[in-house]
Design an enzyme around this catalytic site. Structure first.
Site, mmCIF file in Angstrom:
data_model
loop_
_atom_site.group_PDB
_atom_site.id
_atom_site.type_symbol
_atom_site.label_atom_id
_atom_site.label_comp_id
_atom_site.label_asym_id
_atom_site.label_seq_id
_atom_site.Cartn_x
_atom_site.Cartn_y
_atom_site.Cartn_z
ATOM 1 N N CYS A 74 -1.530 -1.127 -3.915
ATOM 2 C CA CYS A 74 -1.396 -2.529 -3.504
ATOM 3 C C CYS A 74 -2.081 -3.384 -4.565
ATOM 4 O O CYS A 74 -2.349 -2.908 -5.671
ATOM 5 C CB CYS A 74 -1.963 -2.768 -2.096
ATOM 6 S SG CYS A 74 -3.756 -2.635 -1.942
ATOM 7 N N ASN A 122 -6.516 -2.880 -3.816
ATOM 8 C CA ASN A 122 -6.949 -1.570 -3.333
ATOM 9 C C ASN A 122 -8.104 -1.672 -2.340
ATOM 10 O O ASN A 122 -8.988 -0.829 -2.308
ATOM 11 C CB ASN A 122 -7.304 -0.645 -4.510
ATOM 12 C CG ASN A 122 -7.444 0.824 -4.130
ATOM 13 O OD1 ASN A 122 -8.230 1.544 -4.726
ATOM 14 N ND2 ASN A 122 -6.713 1.288 -3.146
ATOM 15 N N CYS A 181 -7.218 -3.223 1.067
ATOM 16 C CA CYS A 181 -6.624 -3.385 2.399
ATOM 17 C C CYS A 181 -5.480 -2.399 2.629
ATOM 18 O O CYS A 181 -5.637 -1.386 3.298
ATOM 19 C CB CYS A 181 -6.120 -4.820 2.620
ATOM 20 S SG CYS A 181 -7.421 -6.067 2.739
ATOM 21 N N ARG A 182 -4.330 -2.695 2.065
ATOM 22 C CA ARG A 182 -3.120 -1.941 2.386
ATOM 23 C C ARG A 182 -3.127 -0.509 1.865
ATOM 24 O O ARG A 182 -2.870 0.434 2.620
ATOM 25 C CB ARG A 182 -1.884 -2.681 1.861
ATOM 26 C CG ARG A 182 -1.687 -4.039 2.519
ATOM 27 C CD ARG A 182 -0.611 -4.856 1.844
ATOM 28 N NE ARG A 182 -1.045 -5.288 0.517
ATOM 29 C CZ ARG A 182 -0.269 -5.880 -0.372
ATOM 30 N NH1 ARG A 182 1.013 -6.100 -0.096
ATOM 31 N NH2 ARG A 182 -0.732 -6.267 -1.539
ATOM 32 N N SER A 183 -3.383 -0.325 0.577
ATOM 33 C CA SER A 183 -3.278 1.042 0.031
ATOM 34 C C SER A 183 -4.374 1.983 0.533
ATOM 35 O O SER A 183 -4.069 3.144 0.832
ATOM 36 C CB SER A 183 -3.184 1.031 -1.495
ATOM 37 O OG SER A 183 -4.270 0.392 -2.097
ATOM 38 N N ASP A 222 0.308 -8.628 2.605
ATOM 39 C CA ASP A 222 -1.122 -8.571 2.326
ATOM 40 C C ASP A 222 -1.861 -9.323 3.432
ATOM 41 O O ASP A 222 -1.660 -10.526 3.603
ATOM 42 C CB ASP A 222 -1.405 -9.209 0.968
ATOM 43 C CG ASP A 222 -2.823 -8.966 0.484
ATOM 44 O OD1 ASP A 222 -3.695 -8.600 1.312
ATOM 45 O OD2 ASP A 222 -3.063 -9.136 -0.724
#
Length: 160
Positions: free
Chosen positions: A11, A14, A16-18, A128
């Site tokens: 993401c 690095n 939140c999402r990934s 995001d």
């Protein structure tokens, strides 16, 4: 024993999402008994948060669902394109950024949008949640749980 299947989630920062995808996927891999057969990491296209734990709001939302997010942020590298079997990006900007490392256009087939693996949700990108409220983190986890099940199906055939 064959080399482990190497999976990278990417993401923007690095945090939140990934790392959440990494945590969800790790849980599925452990439940399937593939811990020794699948290597999972995450990275960001930017390096601003390198060395930091995931965002506290993401960790809290994940913990409420039974996921522990303990990885440290790092920036994606050109070497990652060679080293990983599948690189899953969270949105189209991440896709463009990661593909920019592929100067010889030899790794394109292994760089894919994460939502391509979702079967329940129709979103084409994982949004995001950083600047939004709590619901954004919940939506991200919903998408990640859906897509990670699809990713597990995909890599299970590669491990068979």
């Amino acid at each position: 024993m064959a080399a482990p299947y190497r999976l990278l989630f990417v993401c923007l920062g690095n945090i939140c999402r990934s790392p959440a995808a990494e945590g969800v996927m790790r849980s599925l891999i452990e439940a399937k008994g593939f811990t020794d057969r699948v290597h999972i990491r995450s990275a960001g296209t930017g390096g601003w948060h390198a060395g930091k734990l995931p965002d506290q709001r993401m960790r809290n939302a994940a913990q409420n669902r039974g996921y522990e997010l303990i990885s440290r942020a790092r920036q994606v590298t050109e070497g990652d394109l060679r080293d990983y079997d599948l690189i899953l990006v969270m949105d189209r900007q991440n896709l463009r950024d990661v593909r920019s490392y592929d100067r010889s256009s030899e790794f394109g087939a292994k760089i894919r949008l994460f939502c391509d693996f979702c079967s329940v949700h129709q979103e084409s990108e994982v949004p995001d949640p950083y600047y939004g409220g709590e619901q954004g983190f919940e939506l991200v986890l919903d998408l990640l749980e859906d897509g990670c099940r699809g990713v597990l199906e995909h890599i299970s055939s590669a491990l068979a």
